[in-house]
Design an enzyme around this catalytic site. Structure first.
Site, PDB file in Angstrom:
ATOM      1  N   SER A   1       0.824  -1.217   0.000  1.00  0.00           N
ATOM      2  CA  SER A   1       0.000   0.000   0.000  1.00  0.00           C
ATOM      3  C   SER A   1       0.855   1.262   0.000  1.00  0.00           C
ATOM      4  O   SER A   1       1.815   1.364   0.765  1.00  0.00           O
ATOM      5  CB  SER A   1      -0.915   0.038   1.226  1.00  0.00           C
ATOM      6  OG  SER A   1      -1.903  -0.945   1.120  1.00  0.00           O
TER       7      SER A   1
ATOM      8  N   ALA B   1       3.085  -5.882  12.025  1.00  0.00           N
ATOM      9  CA  ALA B   1       2.734  -4.481  12.259  1.00  0.00           C
ATOM     10  C   ALA B   1       3.791  -3.643  11.573  1.00  0.00           C
ATOM     11  O   ALA B   1       4.614  -2.994  12.205  1.00  0.00           O
ATOM     12  CB  ALA B   1       2.683  -4.175  13.749  1.00  0.00           C
TER      13      ALA B   1
ATOM     14  N   LEU C   1       2.264   0.545   7.742  1.00  0.00           N
ATOM     15  CA  LEU C   1       2.026   1.334   6.534  1.00  0.00           C
ATOM     16  C   LEU C   1       3.202   2.230   6.148  1.00  0.00           C
ATOM     17  O   LEU C   1       3.051   3.429   5.942  1.00  0.00           O
ATOM     18  CB  LEU C   1       0.749   2.185   6.707  1.00  0.00           C
ATOM     19  CG  LEU C   1      -0.558   1.395   6.807  1.00  0.00           C
ATOM     20  CD1 LEU C   1      -1.684   2.289   7.307  1.00  0.00           C
ATOM     21  CD2 LEU C   1      -0.953   0.768   5.475  1.00  0.00           C
TER      22      LEU C   1
ATOM     23  N   ASN D   1      -7.129   0.472   0.331  1.00  0.00           N
ATOM     24  CA  ASN D   1      -6.949  -0.139   1.654  1.00  0.00           C
ATOM     25  C   ASN D   1      -7.621   0.775   2.681  1.00  0.00           C
ATOM     26  O   ASN D   1      -7.093   1.828   3.025  1.00  0.00           O
ATOM     27  CB  ASN D   1      -5.446  -0.270   1.923  1.00  0.00           C
ATOM     28  CG  ASN D   1      -5.135  -0.809   3.294  1.00  0.00           C
ATOM     29  OD1 ASN D   1      -6.043  -1.058   4.101  1.00  0.00           O
ATOM     30  ND2 ASN D   1      -3.864  -0.973   3.589  1.00  0.00           N
TER      31      ASN D   1
ATOM     32  N   CYS E   1      -6.786   1.396   7.305  1.00  0.00           N
ATOM     33  CA  CYS E   1      -5.919   2.330   8.019  1.00  0.00           C
ATOM     34  C   CYS E   1      -6.755   3.276   8.882  1.00  0.00           C
ATOM     35  O   CYS E   1      -7.934   3.488   8.620  1.00  0.00           O
ATOM     36  CB  CYS E   1      -5.071   3.107   7.012  1.00  0.00           C
ATOM     37  SG  CYS E   1      -6.010   3.668   5.593  1.00  0.00           S
TER      38      CYS E   1
ATOM     39  N   ASN F   1      -8.519  -8.458   4.652  1.00  0.00           N
ATOM     40  CA  ASN F   1      -7.269  -7.947   5.189  1.00  0.00           C
ATOM     41  C   ASN F   1      -6.930  -8.780   6.430  1.00  0.00           C
ATOM     42  O   ASN F   1      -7.664  -9.707   6.753  1.00  0.00           O
ATOM     43  CB  ASN F   1      -7.453  -6.461   5.552  1.00  0.00           C
ATOM     44  CG  ASN F   1      -6.152  -5.684   5.424  1.00  0.00           C
ATOM     45  OD1 ASN F   1      -5.089  -6.183   5.783  1.00  0.00           O
ATOM     46  ND2 ASN F   1      -6.226  -4.471   4.923  1.00  0.00           N
TER      47      ASN F   1
ATOM     48  N   GLY G   1      -0.870 -14.340   0.120  1.00  0.00           N
ATOM     49  CA  GLY G   1       0.145 -13.460   0.699  1.00  0.00           C
ATOM     50  C   GLY G   1       1.093 -14.306   1.521  1.00  0.00           C
ATOM     51  O   GLY G   1       2.110 -14.806   1.051  1.00  0.00           O
TER      52      GLY G   1
END
Lengths: 302, 275
Positions: free
Chosen positions: A43, A67, A70, A123, A126, A189, A263
């Site tokens: 992303s 974690a 982003l 996405n 967030c 997700n 993934g």
């Protein structure tokens, strides 16, 4: 085999999930060469953004928690990486975007190069910086719909929305995205957040303490959500979450996914997981004397 | 790494972090070696671990393993390594590994090993392994000054085929680890070269070798976020290889020769290119 996902044609039916091997062009190209029909980049935000300090990924018995926070090199740099993928492969190039406000989603979508990317994945997991509690956009059907509309109005590319499994109203969110023009849905997700604690220091194993859960542990949840979504909406679904073998992909498609996504499965099977699943899927359909399209959502028609 | 005949990884145990007590920390202000009693594991020279101490995590190559205790030699290169070299014996570290592949000298009868800077750490482990197996080798180690070489002095001192180089002449020859390479190749009858260290040093060494030796193995270093093959931070341009999973040891002539970034650039934690 080629599959139509809305108006976009995928030459192979597996899609690389966002966040895995999606930073550099040659990394994404390898996944396409190993059999992915669509490749989603990690992303990206409008401008460069730092993530959490390491450790950001921890493996446990039946999956992974992460974690990464982003982190992003920004649209411009990532576009030059995506160009490598576009120029050298026949995979559908999917730009995953995130933002802090509804308006910023529009600005970011408008920056995605329509000659390089084939599709935008939004996405919405967030945090909404405008929300009093910083809740993710994905928790709110109305805001998720607004983001969809703003993104759609900012690009000619098909827009798909990636949903979070962490809110019970996921079907409401999907309906709102559909009503506002979404061309498809990616589900799911990461689940959670989850946690792992060191048994000697009693400290969380991630620097951020908590992280999203992926891998085989979440497969049944992902499958149930795809099943529910297929009943709730008409737009196509990319089904992902814990897919590690052909039987998982077959279940996803039977539950209603038009394409399957992988993934964390790469941890267990390497990037050739796509090639192997696709070959097994072809054999399965041949044995069943079934067309791929007939398998999509078959669990609802039995 | 165990794989079955379809190339599937069948064992992820090495990728799950477990914590171990730091049993000993030895060295000087330049660098320290951290020892953990890990027990009997399948650890080979070139393998690395992700070390996690107080929520600071980085990959480190194994610098020694005796079948029970594993050692990592760490130089102060930033916030994370600084934290680690100040750790006290008795504290716990999270260890993920062994990860990655290893140097393979199974077909070599006489290898030349070259380590530069902290890149000497895995080369030391490789040399120790060759001593145990009674396989011939020579080794060149280079560093800034004697303080950065001292951990290597555990290597069997009877070996007359180890040469040291320091930038300031405080130990061994004054100069670079590549200074005598051409002569060594002319007289040494080597069939393989293993390299680990700064890329500029490795580029220089490969240039001096020319085509004289085909079996050149180099250990690469790149920023790693996860170490387990998922994040994509350490993927090398053009050759699409993950340093953590497909490396860190690569054949120069089979792969790195086509790697656009070798000796030229790398990426930071975000993925931005740095020279």
């Amino acid at each position: 085999m080629s599959i139509k996902f809305g108006n976009t044609v995928f030459l192979r039916n597996g899609v690389l999930a966002s966040g895995i091997l999606g930073v550099t062009g040659y990394s994404m190209l390898k996944v396409a060469e190993d059999g992915a029909g669509g490749v989603t980049c990690k992303s990206i935000s409008k401008i460069e953004r730092k993530g959490h300090p390491t450790p950001v990924v921890q493996v446990f018995n039946s999956g992974v928690i992460n974690a990464v926070g982003l982190s992003s090199t920004g649209v411009e740099r990532t576009t030059s990486e995506l160009k490598i993928l576009k120029d050298k492969s026949d995979a559908v190039v999917i730009a995953s975007i995130f933002a802090g406000t509804v308006e910023e989603f529009g600005e970011t979508a408008s920056m995605i190069d329509e000659n390089i990317c084939d599709m935008i994945e939004v996405n919405i997991s967030c945090p909404n910086v405008a929300d009093e509690f910083g809740l993710p956009f994905a928790s709110d059907p109305k805001i998720s719909g607004e983001i969809t509309r703003v993104a759609k109005n900012s690009t000619k590319l098909p827009v798909i929305i990636k949903l979070s499994p962490n809110y019970p109203n996921i079907c409401e969110v999907a309906k709102s995205c559909e009503a506002n023009g979404a061309d498809g849905i990616t589900a799911i997700n990461t689940l959670g957040p989850g946690m792992l604690i060191d048994v000697h220091t009693y400290k969380p194993k991630l620097s951020n303490k908590k992280g999203g859960v992926s891998g085989p542990a979440i497969f049944p949840v992902a499958l149930r959500i795809v099943y529910d979504l297929y009943k709730a909406i008409k737009i196509p679904i990319i089904g992902m979450g814990g897919v590690t073998e052909a039987e998982d992909a077959i279940q996803m498609i039977a539950a209603g996914a038009t394409l399957y996504g992988v993934g964390t499965g790469i941890l267990y099977k390497g990037t050739s997981i796509f090639k192997n699943i696709n070959a097994a899927l072809d054999n399965y359909l041949a044995e069943k004397k079934m067309k791929y399209e007939e398998l999509i959502g078959i669990a609802h028609r039995i | 790494m165990k794989r079955n005949n379809t190339g599937y990884i069948v064992n992820i145990d090495n990728k799950i972090e477990k914590s171990y007590k730091l049993v000993e920390i030895a060295g000087n202000t330049a660098q320290k070696t951290l020892y953990f009693r890990i027990g009997k594991r399948d650890i080979s020279p070139g393998n690395f671990f992700m070390l996690n101490y107080n929520c600071a995590q980085k990959p480190f190559s194994v610098s020694g393993y005796d079948g029970d205790v594993v050692g990592f030699t760490i130089q102060d290169r930033g916030e994370c390594s600084q934290k680690m070299i100040n750790a006290k014996a008795g504290e716990y570290f999270g260890l993920t590994g062994p990860l990655g592949n290893n140097f393979d000298l199974s077909k070599s009868k006489n290898a030349l090993l070259i380590g530069g800077g902290i890149g000497s750490a895995p080369i030391k482990f490789l040399a120790e392994t060759l001593v145990k197996k009674n396989i011939n080798f020579s080794a060149f180690f280079g560093a800034r000054s004697v303080d950065f070489l001292k951990y290597l002095f555990d290597l069997d001192k009877k070996r007359d085929r180890i040469k040291y180089y320091t930038d300031d002449g405080t130990y061994g020859a004054k100069g670079f680890v590549t200074d005598d390479l051409d002569e060594a190749l002319r007289t040494g009858n080597f069939d393989a070269i293993c390299l680990c260290g700064p890329e500029k040093m490795m580029v220089k060494a490969i240039e001096i070798v020319g085509g004289r030796i085909k079996n050149i193995q180099i250990s690469m270093e790149r920023y790693m976020k996860c170490g387990v093959g998922l994040c994509g931070s350490c993927v090398l341009d053009d050759i699409s290889a993950r340093v953590c999973e497909d490396g860190p040891v690569f054949s120069y002539f089979d792969t790195i020769v086509n790697c656009r970034e070798f000796g030229k650039y790398h990426r930071d934690g975000l993925g931005i290119i740095e020279n």
